[in-house]
Design an enzyme around this catalytic site. Structure first.
Site, PDB file in Angstrom:
ATOM      1  N   HIS A  65       0.834  -1.212   0.000  1.00  0.00           N
ATOM      2  CA  HIS A  65       0.000   0.000   0.000  1.00  0.00           C
ATOM      3  C   HIS A  65       0.866   1.259   0.000  1.00  0.00           C
ATOM      4  O   HIS A  65       0.558   2.236  -0.693  1.00  0.00           O
ATOM      5  CB  HIS A  65      -0.949   0.001   1.195  1.00  0.00           C
ATOM      6  N   HIS A 103      -9.250  -2.329  -4.884  1.00  0.00           N
ATOM      7  CA  HIS A 103      -8.148  -2.628  -3.966  1.00  0.00           C
ATOM      8  C   HIS A 103      -7.150  -3.590  -4.604  1.00  0.00           C
ATOM      9  O   HIS A 103      -5.935  -3.471  -4.376  1.00  0.00           O
ATOM     10  CB  HIS A 103      -8.625  -3.204  -2.639  1.00  0.00           C
ATOM     11  N   ASP A 160      -3.176  -2.938  -4.947  1.00  0.00           N
ATOM     12  CA  ASP A 160      -2.117  -3.896  -4.619  1.00  0.00           C
ATOM     13  C   ASP A 160      -1.163  -4.078  -5.796  1.00  0.00           C
ATOM     14  O   ASP A 160       0.063  -4.126  -5.625  1.00  0.00           O
ATOM     15  CB  ASP A 160      -2.720  -5.257  -4.257  1.00  0.00           C
ATOM     16  N   HIS A 195      -0.531 -11.067  -4.983  1.00  0.00           N
ATOM     17  CA  HIS A 195       0.855 -10.648  -4.757  1.00  0.00           C
ATOM     18  C   HIS A 195       1.862 -11.592  -5.417  1.00  0.00           C
ATOM     19  O   HIS A 195       2.843 -11.148  -6.007  1.00  0.00           O
ATOM     20  CB  HIS A 195       1.149 -10.562  -3.261  1.00  0.00           C
TER      21      HIS A 195
END
Length: 306
Positions: free
Chosen positions: A79, A238, A242, A265
């Site tokens: 973030h 969101h 990321d 991720h």
């Protein structure tokens, strides 16, 4: 010329670590041209510096974590890195007195506010971009992520969650990047999680600092946060946030299109590593005139040169 950027002066904040639940102090300091983003664990003696580069990302469970060869880690960088990328900050030293970046409110917005409040300084060297010249793609089952040539920076992102609240929301988004679009449309989107996972996470010493103060929490049917969502499509936004942060460990802003389906991720980092390994698929470029720059970063108010 489009110049590199750093922060005008040191700025500090405190928050809670998402996974440890402990207090964390975060300090952001200016850095000279061509420094990149460096992270430092100041709670260790001597302090340990970990460069923010793709091959130092060695843990991607629930967050993106940099881990050096001695096992020293700094977790949950994504973030903060999204905020740095979104504001076009090339050079900074990030100090933390804990193994993770504070979660703040679960979005990039507090970091954007912090960086804007202290000011952004243009420096005396040309800003470098990674220009994608050939497609690069990684896959994991039905999940995939790809970088393709494009004149600016565009994101085409889709998620697919089998949950009634998320299914009702928009799960696919295409956006052309600019600082203003990032701040307005993406930066406030919070991380989200499911009540059914919390017991497992806490048994594994994860999400000990998680709460409705720093995440969107869902049960089997609905959002539990009393104030609801910040955006109707907060979930996909969101995931885009990321990805912004995860891609920034490439070292520079990307000129290209990022397309993804159900990526997280791990796959984001695999894509960055695949790109850096495929050296004929990209080139480093700079731009003499702002009008020629394909990626729009807001000009810092009262910018000065260092």
């Amino acid at each position: 010329m489009i110049f590199q950027r750093t922060v005008k002066e040191m700025v500090k904040t405190t928050g809670v670590g998402l996974h440890s639940g402990n207090k964390v102090t975060l300090t952001i300091k200016p850095a000279p041209v061509n420094t990149g983003i460096k992270l430092v664990r100041t709670d260790l003696s001597p302090a340990v510096e970990i460069p923010a580069v793709a091959d130092q990302v060695r843990e991607t469970t629930m967050c993106t974590a940099l881990v050096n060869d001695d096992g020293v880690r700094i977790s949950t960088i994504e973030h903060l890195f999204a905020a740095l990328a979104g504001l076009g900050i090339d050079n900074a030293v990030i100090e933390v007195d804990a193994p993770e970046i504070p979660i703040m409110d679960g979005s990039a917005s507090p970091f954007v506010f912090l960086l804007q409040s202290v000011g952004i300084q243009e420096q005396s060297a040309a800003k470098k971009y990674i220009k994608i010249t050939k497609p690069i793609r990684v896959e994991d089952g039905d999940k995939w992520a790809e970088l393709k040539p494009f004149k600016g920076f565009r994101v085409d992102f889709a998620i697919d969650f089998n949950h009634p609240e998320i299914a009702r929301s928009q799960q696919h988004m295409v956006m052309d990047f600019s600082s203003s679009a990032f701040i307005k449309d993406i930066s406030r989107a919070r991380t989200f999680g499911f009540m059914r996972d919390i017991e497992y996470l806490r048994a594994n010493n994860l999400a000990l600092g998680g709460s409705m103060e720093n995440a969107v929490v869902l049960d089997e049917y609905r959002v539990l946060n009393p104030d609801g969502l910040r955006y109707e499509d907060e979930f996909v936004k969101h995931k885009i946030l990321d990805a912004f942060g995860d891609l920034y460990v490439a070292g520079h802003a990307i000129v290209g299109e990022f397309c993804a389906f159900k990526t997280g991720h791990a796959l984001n980092n695999q894509l960055v590593r695949a790109m850096l390994a495929q050296q004929d698929a990209w080139e480093i470029v700079s731009f003499e005139k702002e009008a020629d720059a394909p990626v729009s970063f807001s000009v810092p108010a009262g910018a000065v040169f260092a």
